[in-house]
Design an enzyme around this catalytic site. Structure first.
Site, PDB file in Angstrom:
ATOM      1  N   GLY A  86      36.305  37.142  84.160  1.00 39.14           N
ATOM      2  CA  GLY A  86      37.745  37.875  83.998  1.00 39.14           C
ATOM      3  C   GLY A  86      37.627  38.800  82.777  1.00 39.14           C
ATOM      4  O   GLY A  86      38.703  39.063  82.282  1.00 39.14           O
TER       5      GLY A  86
ATOM      6  N   SER B  38      33.005  35.599  72.377  1.00 39.44           N
ATOM      7  CA  SER B  38      33.169  35.402  73.775  1.00 39.44           C
ATOM      8  C   SER B  38      34.716  34.804  74.247  1.00 39.44           C
ATOM      9  O   SER B  38      35.399  34.456  73.477  1.00 39.44           O
ATOM     10  CB  SER B  38      32.144  34.283  74.401  1.00 39.44           C
TER      11      SER B  38
ATOM     12  N   ASN C 275      27.349  39.396  81.327  1.00 37.46           N
ATOM     13  CA  ASN C 275      28.691  40.252  80.736  1.00 37.46           C
ATOM     14  C   ASN C 275      29.111  41.234  81.859  1.00 37.46           C
ATOM     15  O   ASN C 275      29.717  40.863  82.749  1.00 37.46           O
ATOM     16  CB  ASN C 275      28.251  41.035  79.420  1.00 37.46           C
TER      17      ASN C 275
ATOM     18  N   THR D 269      31.094  37.605  85.285  1.00 34.45           N
ATOM     19  CA  THR D 269      30.708  36.363  84.833  1.00 34.45           C
ATOM     20  C   THR D 269      30.954  35.406  85.947  1.00 34.45           C
ATOM     21  O   THR D 269      31.678  35.822  86.978  1.00 34.45           O
ATOM     22  CB  THR D 269      31.743  36.088  83.737  1.00 34.45           C
TER      23      THR D 269
HETATM   24  N1  GLY Z   1      30.894  38.537  78.277  1.00 40.04           N
HETATM   25  C1  GLY Z   1      32.144  38.095  78.543  1.00 40.04           C
HETATM   26  C2  GLY Z   1      32.704  37.180  77.441  1.00 40.04           C
HETATM   27  O1  GLY Z   1      31.905  36.382  77.117  1.00 40.04           O
HETATM   28  O2  GLY Z   1      33.646  37.017  77.101  1.00 40.04           O
END
Ligand code: GLY
Length: 547
Positions: free
Chosen positions: A447, A427, A376, A356
């Protein structure tokens, strides 16, 4: 006109032009890649505002950091429009395809098939980034997409050097990228050229970003996904919408914190944890008891995340109650000063990184954008749709594929975050702004599940007077209830604190550094700072506009 009046006007004109010539205004930005920061600065210096720069930086990150975010993904743009004195969050999160269903990743014996949930087009939600560009350009920006997307177009066309980070990440996903012919574009040795990606950006520059969702490009996306085993339909693309949502606003310890609402968990967890700590926490001496309280607050908030949080447009979620002081007190009623609580669920070690990205931009007019974007996992689903250069996300894994089963980040979930057609997956992305003591900070990070604790650490540092560089550099702690382990970067805890916490029954694991925070700070004298996390390769930049 009397001579004396003309002289006065002339003197005024000179004074005004001198003021104009001398007048300058600073802007600041930080992103995870030097070339994306450079693109943002170019757009601001060419007359764009923070929203134009946000389009340009996000497009560039999709090219120069293709393993983290891009057109095949989505994210959240927290923004402040100075002219309207208006703060909002653009929710550009992916949605489950309309043909998705609750048990779509379960195998014949009811276990989650991790390969299908993570790799290939079946792992991909419907992307939101192109819709966010369209929305930003139409409602907030000053420049056309032909201008803001042009630097990314050039980077994709001319190629970018394969730096060590990119090389290492390509190596990590090589095997899966090799499964899909169009994905082998990333198996470059020294220069990464992305001609199809450039052509797609060129198409959006001329036709508008809506071309992603309807028309010839949409046809190619749908057929490419379906031929490789995906389930997207034209209706999925045509019905995708950006949602402007009211952020979570927290008043704590004299600070005003603005962060993400659902479908991100971060704003809610921040509100919960800060209230569970209590407003005196910052003034208390740094001690074992101090760290113990923080860990116990995190444990409770992450358990609530698993139990209650999901897409607010698909079920009622008790946000007001979860974020109330009354609930924080109830939740800490069983807090034991002498002993860690048990987390009554098993867990495996949580992998540290989500791939990310984050950037923070403050323009010379006072507009700002704090944005976290993602596909992701590293290189998302590893599936590039043929003839488009678009690398699809694997955000479907952010759903709870089966209650209690761990996802990529070791997170568990419940029915609140179960898969349903058209639903947005929960998320952790948490672009945030903090106002405290006459200063302001924009911050955020990748992270995975550690985004929330990374942002929390940044907020607490800022409130204690840290500058941008200290905020990005400070060692971090993380606890997410499951697994029942406190992860600590080297230097985050002294040896005596580790033994003190272990004596309270906490399990501590010292882990390699994680996250990649990008921060902009405006101090109480309106001077700007920008800093990029030393754990990554990004760059902060403060520039001056002549106007
Ligand atoms: N794909 C990581 C999040 O949205 O937390």
């Amino acid at each position: 006109m009397p001579k004396s009046l003309r002289a006065l006007l002339w003197a005024l004109t000179l004074a005004c032009s001198a003021t104009q010539a001398d007048s300058s205004a600073e802007y600041a930005l930080a992103s995870a890649h030097p070339q994306a920061t450079e693109v943002g600065a170019q757009i601001l210096e060419a007359g764009g505002n923070a929203f134009d720069a946000a389009i340009a930086v996000s497009a560039s990150l999709g090219v120069v950091e293709p393993y983290s975010s891009g057109l095949g993904g989505g994210g959240f743009f927290l923004l402040y429009d100075a002219q309207r004195d208006h703060v909002t969050m653009l929710d550009a999160r992916e949605r489950a395809p309309l043909a998705a269903h609750h048990d779509m990743y379960l195998d014949t014996v009811g276990n989650v098939d991790r390969d299908r949930a993570l790799n290939g087009p079946l792992a991909a939600g419907i992307p939101g980034l192109a819709a966010a560009w369209e929305h930003l350009a139409e409602h907030y920006g000053r420049l056309p997409l032909a201008k803001t997307l042009e630097p990314a177009y050039r980077q994709a066309k001319q190629g970018i050097p394969v730096d060590n980070r990119l090389k290492q990440f390509i190596q990590h996903r090589r095997e899966t990228l090799q499964r899909y012919p169009a994905s082998t574009v990333f198996l470059a040795e020294s220069t990464l050229n992305q001609p199809d990606h450039a052509d797609t950006l060129g198409q959006l520059m001329t036709e508008g970003a809506g071309a992603f969702y309807e028309g010839a490009l949409a046809d190619v996306l749908i057929s490419g996904v379906r031929e490789a085993g995906g389930i997207w339909t034209h209706e999925d693309l045509q019905s995708y919408r950006i949602i402007e949502r009211d952020p979570i606003e927290i008043h704590w310890g004299g600070a005003h914190i603005i962060s993400t609402p659902l479908p991100s968990a971060t704003g809610i967890i921040l509100a919960q944890v800060l209230q569970m700590l209590g407003e005196d926490w910052l003034q208390e001496p740094d001690s074992i008891a101090h760290a113990h309280r923080l860990i116990e607050a995190l444990r409770r908030a992450y358990l609530d995340r698993a139990q209650y949080l999901g897409d607010p447009d698909h079920q009622d979620i008790p946000v007001d109650r979860l974020t109330s002081m009354e609930y924080a007190k109830e939740r800490m009623a069983d807090f034991n000063l002498e002993r860690a609580s048990d987390t009554m669920v098993p867990g495996a070690a949580a992998p540290k990184d989500g791939h990310t990205t984050h950037f923070s931009i403050l323009d010379a007019h006072g507009n700002w954008v704090s944005a976290t974007l993602s596909i992701n996992g590293l290189f998302g689903s590893a599936f590039v749709v043929p003839n488009t250069g678009i690398l699809l996300n694997n955000e479907m894994d952010d759903f709870s594929a089966k209650p209690g089963a761990l996802n990529l980040y070791g997170l568990i979930g419940s029915e609140a975050n179960a898969i349903a057609p058209g639903k947005r997956m929960l998320s952790s992305m948490g672009p945030t702004a903090v106002y405290a003591n006459g200063r302001m900070a924009l911050l955020g990070s990748p992270g995975g599940s550690r985004i929330t604790t990374t942002v929390l650490t940044g907020i607490l540092q800022f409130m204690q007077g840290a500058d941008a560089q200290t905020m990005v550099s400070t060692p971090r702690l993380h606890h997410q209830a499951v697994p029942n382990v406190v992860f600590a970067e080297p230097e985050a805890l002294t040896p005596s604190k580790i033994s003190g916490l272990e004596a309270l029954n906490h399990m501590i694991e010292t882990a390699n550094p994680w996250s990649n925070m990008q921060v902009v700070v405006r101090d109480s004298h309106n001077r700007l700072q920008a800093a990029s996390d030393p754990r990554g390769i990004g760059r902060g930049h403060v520039g001056t506009l002549q106007r």
